[in-house]
Design a protein around this motif. Structure first.
Motif, mmCIF file in Angstrom:
data_model
loop_
_atom_site.group_PDB
_atom_site.id
_atom_site.type_symbol
_atom_site.label_atom_id
_atom_site.label_comp_id
_atom_site.label_asym_id
_atom_site.label_seq_id
_atom_site.Cartn_x
_atom_site.Cartn_y
_atom_site.Cartn_z
ATOM 1 N N ALA A 232 0.820 -1.215 0.000
ATOM 2 C CA ALA A 232 0.000 0.000 0.000
ATOM 3 C C ALA A 232 0.850 1.259 0.000
ATOM 4 O O ALA A 232 0.533 2.239 -0.701
ATOM 5 N N ASP A 233 1.923 1.271 0.767
ATOM 6 C CA ASP A 233 2.771 2.470 0.825
ATOM 7 C C ASP A 233 3.433 2.740 -0.522
ATOM 8 O O ASP A 233 3.532 3.904 -0.952
ATOM 9 N N GLU A 234 3.871 1.680 -1.196
ATOM 10 C CA GLU A 234 4.509 1.860 -2.509
ATOM 11 C C GLU A 234 3.516 2.372 -3.540
ATOM 12 O O GLU A 234 3.856 3.207 -4.397
ATOM 13 N N VAL A 235 2.279 1.893 -3.467
ATOM 14 C CA VAL A 235 1.259 2.377 -4.393
ATOM 15 C C VAL A 235 0.952 3.847 -4.131
ATOM 16 O O VAL A 235 0.830 4.651 -5.071
ATOM 17 N N LYS A 236 0.837 4.220 -2.867
ATOM 18 C CA LYS A 236 0.575 5.630 -2.545
ATOM 19 C C LYS A 236 1.693 6.525 -3.044
ATOM 20 O O LYS A 236 1.457 7.611 -3.589
ATOM 21 N N GLU A 237 2.927 6.085 -2.869
ATOM 22 C CA GLU A 237 4.058 6.884 -3.321
ATOM 23 C C GLU A 237 4.068 7.017 -4.835
ATOM 24 O O GLU A 237 4.305 8.102 -5.380
ATOM 25 N N ALA A 238 3.779 5.881 -5.549
ATOM 26 C CA ALA A 238 3.754 5.939 -7.004
ATOM 27 C C ALA A 238 2.603 6.796 -7.512
ATOM 28 O O ALA A 238 2.697 7.388 -8.590
ATOM 29 N N CYS A 239 1.508 6.856 -6.756
ATOM 30 C CA CYS A 239 0.337 7.648 -7.157
ATOM 31 C C CYS A 239 0.391 9.075 -6.601
ATOM 32 O O CYS A 239 -0.592 9.833 -6.765
ATOM 33 N N ASN A 240 1.484 9.433 -5.935
ATOM 34 C CA ASN A 240 1.606 10.775 -5.314
ATOM 35 C C ASN A 240 0.434 11.050 -4.371
ATOM 36 O O ASN A 240 -0.117 12.154 -4.331
ATOM 37 N N ASN A 241 0.016 9.995 -3.646
ATOM 38 C CA ASN A 241 -1.072 10.077 -2.669
ATOM 39 C C ASN A 241 -2.401 10.485 -3.279
ATOM 40 O O ASN A 241 -3.275 11.023 -2.584
ATOM 41 N N ASP A 242 -2.557 10.255 -4.567
ATOM 42 C CA ASP A 242 -3.832 10.536 -5.239
ATOM 43 C C ASP A 242 -4.810 9.408 -4.908
ATOM 44 O O ASP A 242 -4.591 8.251 -5.265
ATOM 45 N N ASN B 119 -7.839 8.683 -5.983
ATOM 46 C CA ASN B 119 -8.455 8.020 -7.144
ATOM 47 C C ASN B 119 -7.493 7.014 -7.779
ATOM 48 O O ASN B 119 -7.884 5.913 -8.167
ATOM 49 N N CYS B 120 -6.217 7.414 -7.869
ATOM 50 C CA CYS B 120 -5.222 6.513 -8.436
ATOM 51 C C CYS B 120 -5.058 5.259 -7.588
ATOM 52 O O CYS B 120 -5.007 4.145 -8.109
ATOM 53 N N VAL B 121 -4.990 5.442 -6.259
ATOM 54 C CA VAL B 121 -4.830 4.297 -5.358
ATOM 55 C C VAL B 121 -6.025 3.351 -5.479
ATOM 56 O O VAL B 121 -5.879 2.124 -5.522
ATOM 57 N N THR B 122 -7.219 3.909 -5.562
ATOM 58 C CA THR B 122 -8.424 3.083 -5.690
ATOM 59 C C THR B 122 -8.421 2.293 -6.996
ATOM 60 O O THR B 122 -8.742 1.104 -7.029
ATOM 61 N N LEU B 123 -8.046 2.970 -8.097
ATOM 62 C CA LEU B 123 -7.991 2.299 -9.383
ATOM 63 C C LEU B 123 -6.992 1.149 -9.381
ATOM 64 O O LEU B 123 -7.259 0.075 -9.920
ATOM 65 N N GLN B 124 -5.831 1.362 -8.763
ATOM 66 C CA GLN B 124 -4.817 0.304 -8.720
ATOM 67 C C GLN B 124 -5.311 -0.901 -7.944
ATOM 68 O O GLN B 124 -4.940 -2.037 -8.232
ATOM 69 N N GLY B 125 -6.166 -0.677 -6.940
ATOM 70 C CA GLY B 125 -6.705 -1.792 -6.176
ATOM 71 C C GLY B 125 -7.783 -2.557 -6.918
ATOM 72 O O GLY B 125 -7.984 -3.742 -6.684
ATOM 73 N N ILE B 126 -8.487 -1.873 -7.847
ATOM 74 C CA ILE B 126 -9.596 -2.516 -8.558
ATOM 75 C C ILE B 126 -9.130 -3.169 -9.856
ATOM 76 O O ILE B 126 -9.437 -4.345 -10.133
ATOM 77 N N GLY C 237 -5.698 -2.351 -11.270
ATOM 78 C CA GLY C 237 -4.283 -2.089 -11.485
ATOM 79 C C GLY C 237 -3.377 -3.131 -10.866
ATOM 80 O O GLY C 237 -3.688 -4.329 -10.840
ATOM 81 N N VAL C 238 -2.265 -2.643 -10.281
ATOM 82 C CA VAL C 238 -1.212 -3.537 -9.816
ATOM 83 C C VAL C 238 -1.544 -4.268 -8.524
ATOM 84 O O VAL C 238 -0.789 -5.138 -8.101
ATOM 85 N N VAL D 2 12.716 0.766 -12.274
ATOM 86 C CA VAL D 2 11.494 1.258 -11.652
ATOM 87 C C VAL D 2 10.527 1.705 -12.736
ATOM 88 O O VAL D 2 10.894 2.405 -13.678
ATOM 89 N N VAL D 3 9.270 1.276 -12.616
ATOM 90 C CA VAL D 3 8.230 1.636 -13.571
ATOM 91 C C VAL D 3 7.178 2.473 -12.854
ATOM 92 O O VAL D 3 6.598 2.029 -11.865
ATOM 93 N N ALA D 4 6.944 3.700 -13.359
ATOM 94 C CA ALA D 4 5.909 4.557 -12.783
ATOM 95 C C ALA D 4 4.534 4.016 -13.163
ATOM 96 O O ALA D 4 4.343 3.436 -14.239
ATOM 97 N N LEU D 5 3.567 4.214 -12.288
ATOM 98 C CA LEU D 5 2.206 3.739 -12.536
ATOM 99 C C LEU D 5 1.420 4.769 -13.326
ATOM 100 O O LEU D 5 1.569 5.975 -13.110
ATOM 101 N N PRO D 6 0.545 4.296 -14.245
ATOM 102 C CA PRO D 6 -0.273 5.259 -14.989
ATOM 103 C C PRO D 6 -1.435 5.753 -14.132
ATOM 104 O O PRO D 6 -1.789 5.130 -13.121
ATOM 105 N N GLN D 7 -2.026 6.853 -14.543
ATOM 106 C CA GLN D 7 -3.204 7.380 -13.869
ATOM 107 C C GLN D 7 -4.275 7.606 -14.916
ATOM 108 O O GLN D 7 -3.995 8.054 -16.024
#
Length: 832
Positions: A266-276, A278-285, A287-288, A442-447
Motif C-alpha cells: 500500500a505504501d509503494e502504491v501511494k508513493e507511485a500515485c503521489n497520494n492521489d 483516485n489513483c490508489v483506488t484504481l490500482q486496487g480494482i 491495477g497492480v 522502476v516503472v511509474a504507474l499510470p493514472q
C-alpha cells in the motif's frame, strides 16, 4: 442418498481402511497425539519439543527424538501436510510392499533422515554457512522424511516404467522444496527420498536379483522427460516461495524476485500515485493490486509449465521459448546483482558477500544450467509444428501486441499522463504489459481509468491467448509424408504382400504412413490429441510385422507422439508386451469358414427364410466394383446412404467404418440386391485380404439397406457372399463391431479408466449406430470369434487415447453435436 447408495459408500470406505490400515493408522496416531498434547493449532509446547522434537540450535536432544519427531507437527497446516505425506508415501508403499515392510521403511527413514539433518546443521554451524547453520527454527518435527523414504523404497517393487517415473518425480519434488523453500523439513524429506531410493535399489539388485531395466523405449523419450521435469521444477519453485511467504530460506528462493511480478504494498502504491486517492483506488480494482495482477504473477509459471510439456513432446518451439526465457532470467539476475553491488549507497560487508554467494550465485547458475542442458540435448527437440500453425501463432501474437500498444499509448495521452510522467515511463509501462517477467528498473504507474485497465489486464489477455495458441501449436505437425501420393501407392503394393483382415482400411482418407527402412512393411495411423492411433496392425509381408511394430515405436518417440495400436490381433503380443505395453479388448471379429457352411439345420432358419423370400420376390445378388455398376444403381446407392445418414443425430463415422467414398476403390467388390425392376434393396462391400500377392480372404465393410426393402435383405446378402466366395477363399470376415463390447465381461473394480471411457462412448453411440445390435446380427451366422485389442504403453495417457479414439471415429463434430454426445455419455440411461 438412497439406502443402497449409502451402503455401497460404507463398503467402499471399509474397503479403503482394509487396503491401507498402516497409512490410516499412522495418520490417526499423528492427530491423536496432537490433540492429546494440545499441539494441533500451534505445535508442541517448548517443554514437549525438548523431549520429542529434533533439536537443531539447542543440541540434538534425547536419542528417541529421531523417532518421536515424526509423530508431531508444528501447526495445523503442518498437520494437514504431514497427513497428506503419510497417506501418499506410506499408502503407496503399503500397497506395493505390504504393511510391515512399509512400516519399517517409514521408521528407519524417519530416524536416518533426522540423523542426516543433524549432521548437516552441525557441518553448517562449523563452516559458518549462512543457510545450514539456521534452518528455520530450534526444533524440527514432521513425518516428511519417513514418508519420502517409504515411497522411495517402494519403487523397487514397481515395473520399469513406474519405477523410473516415480523416482524422478520424488527426487524432483523434494529437491524443489529443499532449494526453493529450504527449511529443515524440506532437507529431511530430500534426505529420506535419497535414502529410500538407494535402499530400494539395493533391494532390487541384491535381494530381488533384478536389474534396473529401462522404459523399453528410446533414450530420446527419457531425455525429454528429464529435461521437461527440470524446467517444470524451476517453474513451480518460485511460486512456492511466494506462497510460503517469509518461510523460504532456500538458495533459490530469490529467483521469484526476477521471475514473478511482485505486487507493491500500500505504501509503494501511494508513493507511485503521489497520494492521489483516485489513483490508489484504481490500482486496487484494476491495477497492480487487483486480481489481474495476481493472474500476471502466474503467467511466467504457466508459460514455463507449457514449455516443460512441449519439451516432453520434443517440440522445437518449446525448446526455443525455454532458451529465451532462461537466458532472459540469467541476464536480469546478473544485471540486478551488478546494480546492487555498484550502488554507492550500499556498503558490502563479509556477511553480505556470504549472502551473495549463497543466494545470488545459485540464482544465476540455475537458468545457466538449464540453458546448458538444453544446448547439450538440442538434437532431441526437433518436432516442428505445421507452417500454418506457426503463422497463426505469430500473426495473432503480433496483432495482440500491436493492439495493446496502440490502445495504451492513445489512452495514456488522452488521460493526461504526459503531464505526470515521461516517455521513458511510457516505455517501461509498455514493457510491463508485453513482458510477463519483472523488469530491472522502476516503472511509474499510470493514472486514468482506461490506461490503468490496459496496464493491469492487458498483459493477462495477451499472454493467456499466447499460451492457448502455443498449446494448440503442440498438437500440429509438419506434413509427415514427403509425397502422400507415393506413400499411398506404396501402401497398396505392400497390402498385396500381406496384412490383416482390416489392413485394406489403411488406404482410406486421413491416414498417415510410416515404413520400415527397407520399405518392406508399414503402419497406417492417424494423429489425434498427441496420440498416433494405428489402423489395425502392420501390413506387408508377415515376417516383417514385428520389425514394423517396434520401428513404429521409435518413430512415435521421435515425434513426441503416444503410440497406440488399435484393432490389432494378438499377433502383436510378441513385439509389444515385452516393451511394457498393455492390451485392452475393443472388438470381437466375426470370421466365417465359408467352405464348411451349408445353411442346414435349425440354427440357419433365418438365413434360409431370407433366401427363399428373395427368390419369391425375384431379388438377385449382383457383383461388381463400384465403377462397373450401372449409373442407375450408383444413384440409388447414394440415395440409400444419404437416407441412412440423415436418420443419425451425428455425422457418418470414419476410422474403421467405411462410407460411400470407400466403395470407389477399384479392388473393392460390391454385392447389390436388385429386383427385376432394377430397385436396389441393399448393398454390402467387401475389402480384399492378400497374402503373397494372392487374395486369401474378404472383409465386410459397407452395409446399407433401403428402409422399404424386404426384411431379410442383409441375411440374403451375406449368405450370397458365402456362396460367391466359397470356391476362392477359405474364410471371410464380417469385421468387428467397434465399441460394441467395450466394458463388457470385466469386473467393475478391475476396469481401466479407458475401458470406462470406451464403454460410455459405445453406450452413447448405440442408439444412433447400433453396434451391439450389429454384433448380435453377425452372430446369427455361427461365426468363429477373434478378439481385437488396443495396445498402449503408458497408463497416464489413457484419457488422451480415449479422446483420440472418439476423434478418429467422429471427426469434425460441430460444437452442438459434441455437446449432445457428451450429454448422452453422462446420461444414466441411453436415449431411445
Amino acid at each position: 442418498m438412497s439406502a443402497a447408495g449409502g451402503l455401497r459408500g460404507g463398503f467402499r470406505g471399509w474397503a479403503t481402511v482394509r487396503r491401507l490400515p498402516l497409512a490410516l493408522g499412522l495418520a490417526l496416531l499423528l492427530w491423536i497425539l496432537g490433540a492429546a498434547t494440545g499441539s494441533l493449532l500451534n505445535g508442541p509446547s517448548e517443554a514437549l519439543l525438548d523431549q520429542v522434537g529434533l533439536g537443531l540450535a539447542v543440541g540434538p536432544g534425547p536419542w528417541w527424538s529421531i523417532f518421536t519427531s515424526a509423530f508431531f507437527a508444528s501447526s495445523l497446516l503442518d498437520y494437514l501436510a504431514c497427513t497428506a505425506a503419510i497417506l501418499v508415501g506410506v499408502g503407496i508403499a503399503e500397497r506395493v510392499m505390504g504393511p510391515w515392510v512399509a512400516l519399517a521403511a517409514f521408521v528407519a527413514g524417519s530416524a536416518l533422515s533426522a540423523l542426516v539433518l543433524v549432521a548437516l546443521v552441525a557441518f553448517g554451524t562449523d563452516a559458518s554457512d549462512q543457510w545450514l547453520s539456521f534452518l528455520g527454527g530450534e526444533y524440527v518435527v514432521g513425518a516428511y522424511g519417513g514418508a519420502a523414504a517409504a515411497l522411495g523404497c517402494s519403487t523397487a517393487a514397481l515395473d520399469a516404467l513406474w519405477r523410473r517415473r516415480l523416482r524422478t518425480w520424488l527426487l524432483a519434488a523434494t529437491l524443489m522444496f529443499a532449494l526453493f523453500v529450504g527449511v529443515a523439513q524440506t532437507l529431511q524429506a530430500l534426505a529420506g527420498a535419497v535414502m529410500g531410493i538407494l535402499a530400494g535399489w539395493a533391494v532390487q539388485s541384491l535381494m530381488l536379483r533384478r536389474r534396473a531395466g529401462s522404459l523399453h523405449s528410446s533414450t530420446l523419450r527419457e531425455t525429454r522427460f528429464l529435461v521437461g521435469t527440470v524446467v517444470g521444477v524451476f517453474a513451480v519453485g518460485p511460486l512456492l516461495t511466494q506462497l510460503t511467504g517469509t518461510w523460504e530460506i532456500g538458495p533459490l528462493s530469490v529467483v521469484s524476485d526476477v521471475m514473478l511480478q511482485a505486487s507493491p504494498d500500500a505504501d509503494e502504491v501511494k508513493e507511485a500515485c503521489n497520494n492521489d486517492t483516485n489513483c490508489v483506488t484504481l490500482q486496487g480494482i484494476v491495477g497492480v493490486q487487483s486480481f489481474g495482477a495476481a493472474i500476471l504473477t502466474l503467467i511466467p509459471v504457466l508459460l514455463l509449465l507449457v514449455c516443460a510439456e512441449g519439451l516432453r513432446r520434443g517440440r522445437r518451439l518449446a525448446y526455443r521459448l525455454t532458451l529465451v526465457i532462461q537466458a532472459y532470467l540469467a541476464a536480469v539476475t546478473v544485471l540486478s546483482i551488478v546494480q546492487y553491488v555498484t550502488d554507492p549507497d550500499v556498503a558490502l560487508g563479509d556477511d553480505d558477500f556470504g549472502y551473495l554467494l549463497l543466494y545470488a550465485v545459485p540464482a544465476v547458475l540455475a537458468p545457466v544450467i538449464i540453458v546448458a542442458l538444453l544446448l547439450a540435448n538440442r538434437h532431441k527437440f526437433r518436432v516442428e509444428s505445421s507452417d500454418a500453425g506457426y503463422r497463426v501463432l505469430g500473426r495473432t501474437s503480433l496483432i495482440l501486441a500491436v493492439a495493446a500498444i496502440v490502445l495504451y499509448v492513445a489512452f495514456w495521452f488522452v488521460e493526461g499522463n504526459p503531464g505526470r510522467s515521461t516517455l521513458w515511463d511510457l516505455a517501461g509501462q509498455l514493457t510491463h504489459i508485453l513482458v510477463p517477467f519483472p523488469v530491472p528498473f522502476v516503472v511509474a504507474l499510470p493514472q486514468g481509468l482506461l490506461s490503468t485497465v490496459v496496464y493491469g489486464l492487458g498483459g493477462d489477455i495477451i499472454w493467456l491467448c499466447i499460451l492457448v495458441l502455443v498449446l494448440n501449436n503442440f498438437r500440429r505437425f509438419r506434413m509427415l509424408a514427403t509425397d502422400p501420393a507415393a506413400d499411398l501407392g506404396h501402401t497398396r503394393e505392400l497390402l498385396h504382400d500381406g496384412g490383416g483382415t482390416l489392413s485394406w482400411m489403411a488406404l482410406w482418407d486421413n491416414n498417415q504412413y510410416w515404413f520400415t527402412p527397407d520399405r518392406k512393411a508399414g503402419v497406417a495411423y492417424q494423429v489425434h490429441n498427441g496420440v498416433a492411433l494405428t489402423v489395425a496392425g502392420p501390413f506387408g509381408a508377415e515376417e516383417h510385422h514385428a520389425e514394423a511394430a517396434t520401428g513404429f515405436l521409435k518413430h512415435c518417440a521421435g515425434l513426441g507422439l503416444t503410440p497406440c495400436f488399435y484393432s490389432a490381433t494378438a499377433a502383436l503380443d510378441g513385439p509389444l508386451l515385452p516393451r511394457g505395453f498393455r492390451k485392452l479388448e475393443v472388438a470381437e471379429e466375426t470370421l466365417l469358414n465359408v467352405q464348411a457352411m451349408t445353411f442346414k439345420g435349425k440354427e440357419w432358419q433365418n438365413v434360409r427364410t431370407a433366401l427363399n423370400r428373395a427368390g419369391k420376390l425375384s431379388i438377385k445378388d449382383h457383383w461388381y466394383p463400384y465403377q462397373g455398376m450401372p449409373p442407375g444403381v450408383r444413384a440409388q446407392l447414394a440415395e440409400i446412404s444419404e437416407e441412412w445418414v440423415a436418420d443419425k443425430a451425428l455425422p457418418e463415422m470414419g476410422f474403421t467404418l467405411g462410407g460411400l467414398n470407400e466403395l470407389k476403390d477399384p479392388e473393392v467388390l460390391c454385392c447389390v440386391a436388385l429386383d427385376d425392376e432394377g430397385l436396389v434393396h441393399g448393398v454390402t462391400s467387401w475389402l480384399p485380404v492378400f497374402r503373397n500377392g494372392v487374395i486369401s480372404g474378404w472383409t465386410l465393410d459397407f452395409m446399407r439397406r433401403r428402409t422399404t426393402g424386404f426384411k431379410g435383405v442383409m441375411e440374403f446378402l451375406i449368405a450370397s457372399a458365402v456362396t460367391h466366395f466359397k470356391e476362392d477363399v477359405p474364410r471371410i470376415s464380417l469385421s468387428g463391431s467397434p465399441l460394441a463390447n467395450a466394458g463388457a465381461d470385466t469386473v467393475e473394480g478391475d476396469r481401466s479408466s479407458l475401458d470406462r471411457v470406451l464403454a460410455l462412448l459405445g453406450n452413447a453411440l448405440e442408439p444412433m449406430y447400433g453396434f451391439k445390435s450389429l454384433a448380435a446380427f453377425k452372430s446369427r451366422f455361427q461365426p468363429e470369434h477373434r478378439t481385437l485389442y488396443m495396445y498402449y504403453q503408458d497408463p497416464l495417457a489413457l484419457p488422451s487415447i480415449g479422446i483420440a479414439v472418439g476423434s478418429a471415429y467422429l471427426p469434425g463434430l460441430s460444437p452442438a453435436q459434441s455437446a449432445g454426445l457428451l450429454r448422452q455419455m453422462v446420461a444414466r440411461e441411453p436415449a431411445a
